[in-house]
Design a protein around this motif. Structure first.
Motif, PDB file in Angstrom:
ATOM      1  N   ASP A   8       0.850  -1.182   0.000  1.00 38.87           N
ATOM      2  CA  ASP A   8       0.000   0.000   0.000  1.00 38.87           C
ATOM      3  C   ASP A   8       0.891   1.239   0.000  1.00 38.87           C
ATOM      4  O   ASP A   8       1.756   1.383   0.878  1.00 38.87           O
ATOM      5  CB  ASP A   8      -0.887   0.001   1.241  1.00 38.87           C
ATOM      6  N   GLU A  10       0.512   4.307   0.857  1.00 42.06           N
ATOM      7  CA  GLU A  10       0.467   5.118   2.072  1.00 42.06           C
ATOM      8  C   GLU A  10       1.295   4.481   3.181  1.00 42.06           C
ATOM      9  O   GLU A  10       2.073   5.158   3.878  1.00 42.06           O
ATOM     10  CB  GLU A  10      -0.983   5.289   2.525  1.00 42.06           C
ATOM     11  N   GLN A  11       1.171   3.166   3.360  1.00 42.10           N
ATOM     12  CA  GLN A  11       1.963   2.476   4.375  1.00 42.10           C
ATOM     13  C   GLN A  11       3.439   2.484   4.015  1.00 42.10           C
ATOM     14  O   GLN A  11       4.306   2.569   4.889  1.00 42.10           O
ATOM     15  CB  GLN A  11       1.457   1.040   4.529  1.00 42.10           C
ATOM     16  N   ARG A  46       4.304  15.496   2.753  1.00 38.79           N
ATOM     17  CA  ARG A  46       3.859  14.993   4.053  1.00 38.79           C
ATOM     18  C   ARG A  46       4.469  15.797   5.204  1.00 38.79           C
ATOM     19  O   ARG A  46       4.365  15.393   6.361  1.00 38.79           O
ATOM     20  CB  ARG A  46       4.235  13.519   4.176  1.00 38.79           C
ATOM     21  N   GLN A 313      -0.477   6.654  -5.763  1.00 37.03           N
ATOM     22  CA  GLN A 313      -1.174   6.595  -4.484  1.00 37.03           C
ATOM     23  C   GLN A 313      -2.620   6.138  -4.636  1.00 37.03           C
ATOM     24  O   GLN A 313      -3.188   5.545  -3.726  1.00 37.03           O
ATOM     25  CB  GLN A 313      -1.097   7.959  -3.800  1.00 37.03           C
TER      26      GLN A 313
END
Length: 323
Positions: A8, A10-11, A46, A313
């Motif tokens: 994933d 995001e992870q 981020r 993403q």
């Protein structure tokens, strides 16, 4: 069609943003600089303060991230995002400043043309100076939250990362060995440093990708945080003549268009089969795997990088995006 066991995004970013130094490498031509730019833009978005550094001689990295050219000092190109070209002579002089505690004295010694010619004859010194530069800024000075190092190609990377161990094996105890010990320990600490290794969805580049990950683990004691399969072509539906009205499918221009679309789709299916077979053949996959979709519109500015990053993403591919 086999499913790719991708992590994933995001992870993946959550894990990478905790590292202080990310070293991007892979076989020549696989897109190392593109991946370094994607990582830098993603981490900066981020809220991380990021430096993307390269030894490359052209300015592609600067263009991709919104700058005009690379210099041997950091330049801000976007909020939280700096870029820099690492020049061996400059890195050696900066290392001299750290050792002598005097920029003036370091410049007098290491800026001397005769001394520079002598130092160029010392094997591995340039590599040690560049590695020492990114390590110092990332780990000791902590000038940035994360440094993304667009590193050398596979074979050269093993030599660069092996320099600290070579120094420890051949040089008497002193300031140089203390630096080498600190660098080695950081490279072996997965909470501090990780390799991001890039390959293409083809048998030979993937084989080299796996071999590099294994070599770094065995020779350097360094784990690869992420394996990146770059330029994965999209999956498209098979558009046969039956999908269109007879008068449309009989048109030569339409027939040619269908042939191109079907060829792209077939290439995408073949690539996924190659990657899946490669994954099945690996005895263990401790690293995270991420795929970067084929991007046919060029990566010439920061907006392109951000568009491709958004696609990754979202888990899409080029078939779902517009330039």
């Amino acid at each position: 069609m086999p499913e790719l066991r991708s992590s994933d995004p995001e992870q993946l970013l959550l894990g990478l943003e905790s590292r202080r130094l990310l070293i991007v490498s892979g076989k020549g031509g696989v897109g190392r600089t593109t991946v370094a730019a994607l990582l830098g833009a993603a981490l900066a978005s981020r809220g991380r303060k990021v430096l993307v550094a390269t030894t490359g001689h052209d300015d592609r990295l600067a263009w991709m991230l919104g700058g005009e050219q690379l210099t041997d000092t950091p330049v801000e190109v976007a909020p939280n995002l700096d870029i820099q070209r690492l020049v061996p002579a400059t890195c050696v002089e900066e290392y001299g400043t750290l050792v002598t505690k005097s920029q003036r004295l370091s410049h007098m010694v290491f800026g001397n043309k005769a001394v520079r010619r002598l130092l160029r004859a010392i094997p591995g010194l340039d590599d040690f100076a560049i590695l020492g530069k990114v390590w110092h800024e990332a780990v000791r000075a902590r000038s940035y939250d994360t440094i993304v190092f667009d590193g050398p190609a596979s074979g050269h990377l093993r030599l660069v990362l092996g320099v600290p161990q070579a120094i420890l094996a051949t040089v008497a105890d002193g300031p140089l060995t203390r630096e080498a010990t600190a660098m080695r320990d950081s490279l072996q600490d997965p909470s501090v440093c990780a390799a991001v290794l890039v390959g293409l969805p083809e048998p030979w580049p993937l084989t080299e990708l796996g071999e590099l990950a294994t070599a770094l683990r065995r020779e350097i004691g360094m784990g690869a945080g992420t394996l990146v399969v770059n330029k994965l072509w999209p999956l498209l539906p098979d558009l046969g003549p039956h999908t269109l009205p007879p008068e449309a499918s009989a048109n030569p221009a339409v027939a040619n268009m269908l042939a191109v679309v079907n060829e792209i789709g077939e290439r995408g299916r073949e690539q996924r089969e190659v990657v899946s077979a490669w994954l099945d053949g690996r005895t263990s996959l401790d690293e995270q795997l991420v795929t970067v979709p084929w991007w046919p519109w060029g990566l010439d500015q920061l907006s392109d990088i951000r568009a491709l990053l958004a696609m990754i993403q979202a888990g899409g591919d080029a078939a779902d995006a517009k330039p």
